[in-house]
Design a protein around this motif. Structure first.
Motif, PDB file in Angstrom:
ATOM      1  N   ILE A 176       0.847  -1.557  -0.096  1.00  0.00           N
ATOM      2  CA  ILE A 176      -0.444   0.211  -0.313  1.00  0.00           C
ATOM      3  C   ILE A 176       1.202   1.335  -0.231  1.00  0.00           C
ATOM      4  N   VAL A 177       0.359   2.096  -0.885  1.00  0.00           N
ATOM      5  CA  VAL A 177       1.549   3.226  -0.970  1.00  0.00           C
ATOM      6  C   VAL A 177       0.293   4.337  -0.683  1.00  0.00           C
ATOM      7  N   SER A 178       1.198   4.963   0.310  1.00  0.00           N
ATOM      8  CA  SER A 178       0.829   7.123   0.405  1.00  0.00           C
ATOM      9  C   SER A 178       0.862   8.189  -0.126  1.00  0.00           C
ATOM     10  N   ILE A 179      -0.131   8.645  -1.415  1.00  0.00           N
ATOM     11  CA  ILE A 179       0.617   9.854  -2.619  1.00  0.00           C
ATOM     12  C   ILE A 179      -0.516  11.050  -1.797  1.00  0.00           C
ATOM     13  N   ALA A 180       0.010  12.411  -2.956  1.00  0.00           N
ATOM     14  CA  ALA A 180      -0.594  13.004  -2.646  1.00  0.00           C
ATOM     15  C   ALA A 180      -1.117  13.903  -2.019  1.00  0.00           C
ATOM     16  N   GLU A 181      -1.272  13.618  -0.533  1.00  0.00           N
ATOM     17  CA  GLU A 181      -1.375  13.716   0.684  1.00  0.00           C
ATOM     18  C   GLU A 181      -0.672  13.923   2.198  1.00  0.00           C
ATOM     19  N   ALA A 182      -0.276  14.659   3.063  1.00  0.00           N
ATOM     20  CA  ALA A 182       0.008  13.626   3.836  1.00  0.00           C
ATOM     21  C   ALA A 182      -0.057  13.626   4.319  1.00  0.00           C
ATOM     22  N   LEU A 183       1.200  12.201   4.855  1.00  0.00           N
ATOM     23  CA  LEU A 183       0.185  11.294   6.340  1.00  0.00           C
ATOM     24  C   LEU A 183       0.103  10.938   7.408  1.00  0.00           C
ATOM     25  N   ASP A 184      -0.923  11.606   8.084  1.00  0.00           N
ATOM     26  CA  ASP A 184      -1.414  11.891   9.058  1.00  0.00           C
ATOM     27  C   ASP A 184      -0.899  10.636  10.410  1.00  0.00           C
ATOM     28  N   PRO A 185      -0.127  10.840  11.188  1.00  0.00           N
ATOM     29  CA  PRO A 185      -0.025   9.535  11.984  1.00  0.00           C
ATOM     30  C   PRO A 185      -1.740   9.179  12.700  1.00  0.00           C
ATOM     31  N   LEU A 186      -2.210   9.315  12.353  1.00  0.00           N
ATOM     32  CA  LEU A 186      -3.289   9.169  12.959  1.00  0.00           C
ATOM     33  C   LEU A 186      -3.758   7.944  11.866  1.00  0.00           C
ATOM     34  N   ASP A 187      -3.585   8.713  10.643  1.00  0.00           N
ATOM     35  CA  ASP A 187      -4.331   7.557   9.045  1.00  0.00           C
ATOM     36  C   ASP A 187      -3.691   6.489   9.106  1.00  0.00           C
ATOM     37  N   ARG A 188      -2.496   6.693   8.969  1.00  0.00           N
ATOM     38  CA  ARG A 188      -1.388   5.489   8.984  1.00  0.00           C
ATOM     39  C   ARG A 188      -1.756   4.861   9.845  1.00  0.00           C
ATOM     40  N   ILE A 189      -1.332   4.947  11.479  1.00  0.00           N
ATOM     41  CA  ILE A 189      -2.470   3.783  12.266  1.00  0.00           C
ATOM     42  C   ILE A 189      -3.300   3.162  11.697  1.00  0.00           C
ATOM     43  N   ARG A 190      -4.569   3.565  11.588  1.00  0.00           N
ATOM     44  CA  ARG A 190      -5.419   2.898  10.752  1.00  0.00           C
ATOM     45  C   ARG A 190      -4.810   1.755   9.984  1.00  0.00           C
ATOM     46  N   ILE A 191      -5.056   2.606   8.483  1.00  0.00           N
ATOM     47  CA  ILE A 191      -5.113   1.807   7.864  1.00  0.00           C
ATOM     48  C   ILE A 191      -3.700   0.773   7.772  1.00  0.00           C
ATOM     49  N   GLU A 192      -3.008   0.802   8.188  1.00  0.00           N
ATOM     50  CA  GLU A 192      -2.031  -0.462   8.976  1.00  0.00           C
ATOM     51  C   GLU A 192      -2.543  -1.608   9.328  1.00  0.00           C
ATOM     52  N   GLU A 193      -3.559  -1.129  10.599  1.00  0.00           N
ATOM     53  CA  GLU A 193      -4.169  -2.055  11.197  1.00  0.00           C
ATOM     54  C   GLU A 193      -5.401  -2.872  10.736  1.00  0.00           C
ATOM     55  N   SER A 194      -5.467  -2.256  10.171  1.00  0.00           N
ATOM     56  CA  SER A 194      -6.871  -2.827   8.941  1.00  0.00           C
ATOM     57  C   SER A 194      -5.965  -3.612   7.900  1.00  0.00           C
ATOM     58  N   PHE A 195      -5.162  -3.240   7.299  1.00  0.00           N
ATOM     59  CA  PHE A 195      -4.742  -3.615   6.276  1.00  0.00           C
ATOM     60  C   PHE A 195      -3.389  -5.242   6.925  1.00  0.00           C
ATOM     61  N   GLY A 196      -3.028  -4.665   7.862  1.00  0.00           N
ATOM     62  CA  GLY A 196      -2.104  -5.804   8.770  1.00  0.00           C
ATOM     63  C   GLY A 196      -0.908  -5.293   8.090  1.00  0.00           C
ATOM     64  N   GLN A 197      -0.309  -4.456   7.649  1.00  0.00           N
ATOM     65  CA  GLN A 197       0.805  -3.835   6.829  1.00  0.00           C
ATOM     66  C   GLN A 197       1.514  -2.864   6.774  1.00  0.00           C
ATOM     67  N   THR A 198       3.225  -2.342   6.836  1.00  0.00           N
ATOM     68  CA  THR A 198       3.378  -0.614   6.130  1.00  0.00           C
ATOM     69  C   THR A 198       2.986  -0.327   5.650  1.00  0.00           C
ATOM     70  N   VAL A 199       2.671   1.184   5.473  1.00  0.00           N
ATOM     71  CA  VAL A 199       1.767   1.487   4.736  1.00  0.00           C
ATOM     72  C   VAL A 199       3.452   2.856   3.460  1.00  0.00           C
TER      73      VAL A 199
END
Length: 451
Positions: free
Chosen positions: A228-251
């Motif tokens: 999973i790759v984040s682009i175009a916007e600043a990756l906020d710590p809160l979003d990072r945690i929720r995305i990684e928890e849901s997909f089970g991997q590093t963003v």
């Protein structure tokens, strides 16, 4: 057919070359010596081909390029016709790009050159122009830096963005299946397409990744991408945690803007500047906190040269070396735009206190674990809005905790806290980029008045 085959071979060559370069340097000194040779050779070509830069630099010695005049987006747009080396006129390019956004057909070009528009977060939209050769080189480079596994494997790429481009479609072909997802389309259609495609690589702004992560958690989406790759916007710590928890991997992240693809994450999740393509000079905002504005010189682009170009981004350098061992510049965080620095009046009434976006984010996130999403907008030095996504049962309690957290921050920094108006979080991903921390007044205090 022969042309497409040659194009694909060139993409594969750039993929191989980038992979070799990524592991080819073991020390900083050898990398900088290689960069210097590349930059000076590149600038000699730019001076011949760009009337604007030829006039700007005059007869200056190219070895002194680090002291050349700095340009920015305003200068680039004001001198666009004479700056680019393809003879493209700004009026014609803007007309083509705007027509593409209106019709959602992003295939037309001008003389084989791809035209695109930045999102214009600051209200000042920028043009980018990319030749076919640069487009193919970009494809090979990005595949090498972002693709999981090998290019010989089969990959299904789902790419979410506000506008498509010939640039992105270049990665199609062979074992690479590329699908563009328009952020303006309804979420229901995205979920259906993703279920059919089952992407191995998911690329999207963090606001969309967060939305998809919530759908996956709720059982409405079952995809299992390899990366999973984040682009175009600043990756906020809160979003990072929720995305990684849901997909089970590093963003992972790609740091890309109108001015080029500037960085991406290594296996450890650290953003490294692509110093095989660009040189970054640091204009420090706060040296002690390692916060700086990047001045970019891209020695891989000739159609729209980027030389000593001051971005409006605020980066924080990494204090410790990255475990991956790469000599490429490591970034701790991409905080967003300099325009989103907050300024609060000093408590003693003399001057102003500069408050960085990550200070604001930490004040919100440290207040309560119940906060699921947030936005903070500073309308004036004495007035700001805080939107919180929180269970209604805990709304009043959480708002009180956030107010206390901001009071503690302001007391620590020695500034007066603005009046806070609370509201419910209501951002929906689409045509507008998410800015978790945003300043909406233009007045910036004189530097000698800022602490």
């Amino acid at each position: 057919m022969i042309g497409k085959r040659l194009d694909r071979l060139f993409v594969l060559y750039r993929y191989w070359l980038t992979r070799r370069r990524m592991s080819g340097w073991t020390d900083r000194a050898s990398l900088e010596r290689w960069q210097e040779k590349r930059v000076t050779a590149h600038l000699a070509r730019v001076r011949r081909e760009s009337p604007y830069f030829r006039e700007l630099w005059a007869n200056r010695d190219l070895s002194q390029w680090r002291e050349f005049p700095i340009i920015d987006k305003t200068a680039m747009m004001n001198h666009f016709d004479r700056l680019n080396t393809a003879g493209i006129r700004k009026e014609e390019a803007f007309a083509l790009a705007l027509r593409a956004e209106r019709t959602r057909d992003f295939t037309p070009m001008i003389g084989g050159v791809t035209i695109g528009l930045s999102s214009g977060t600051s209200g000042n939209r920028g043009l980018f122009v990319v030749s076919k050769e640069e487009r193919l080189a970009w494809a090979g480079t990005m595949l090498a830096k972002v693709l999981p596994g090998s290019v010989r494997d089969e990959h299904r790429i789902a790419f979410f963005l506000r506008a498509d481009s010939n640039l992105y479609g270049t990665v199609k072909g062979g074992r690479l299946q590329f699908a563009f997802y328009d952020l303006l389309d309804p979420l229901s259609s995205h979920l259906a397409r993703l279920g059919e495609q089952k992407p191995t690589l998911l690329v999207a702004p963090p606001s969309m990744l967060r939305l998809l992560a919530d759908k996956r958690r709720d059982g409405a989406l079952s995809i299992r991408p390899a990366r999973i790759v984040s682009i175009a916007e600043a990756l906020d710590p809160l979003d990072r945690i929720r995305i990684e928890e849901s997909f089970g991997q590093t963003v992972h992240q790609v740091y890309q803007c109108t001015e080029g693809c500037l960085g991406s994450t290594c296996a450890y999740g650290t953003v490294h500047i692509h110093e095989d393509l660009v040189v970054i000079q640091k204009e420090y905002v706060d040296r002690k906190l390692r916060k700086f504005v990047p001045i970019v010189t891209d020695f891989s682009r000739r159609t729209q040269p980027i030389v000593r170009y001051r971005l409006n981004d605020l980066l924080t350098g990494r204090e410790e070396p990255c475990p991956c061992g790469s000599p490429f510049l490591a970034i701790e965080s991409i905080e967003g735009r300099c325009d989103d620095l907050f300024y609060f009046p000093a408590s003693d009434g003399t001057g102003w206190v500069r408050v960085f976006p990550d200070f604001i984010a930490r004040a919100v996130l440290s207040a309560s674990e119940r906060i699921e999403a947030y936005r903070v907008v500073l309308h004036a030095p004495d007035r700001m809005t805080v939107q919180l996504g929180v269970d209604p049962a805990y709304r009043a309690e959480t708002r009180g905790l956030v107010a206390q957290s901001f009071a503690a921050l302001c007391a620590r920094l020695g500034c007066r806290m603005p009046a806070i108006e609370f509201d419910d979080y209501d951002f929906v991903p689409g045509s507008v980029k998410l800015r978790r921390v945003e300043r909406r007044f233009e007045h910036v205090p004189e530097p000698d008045l800022v602490r």
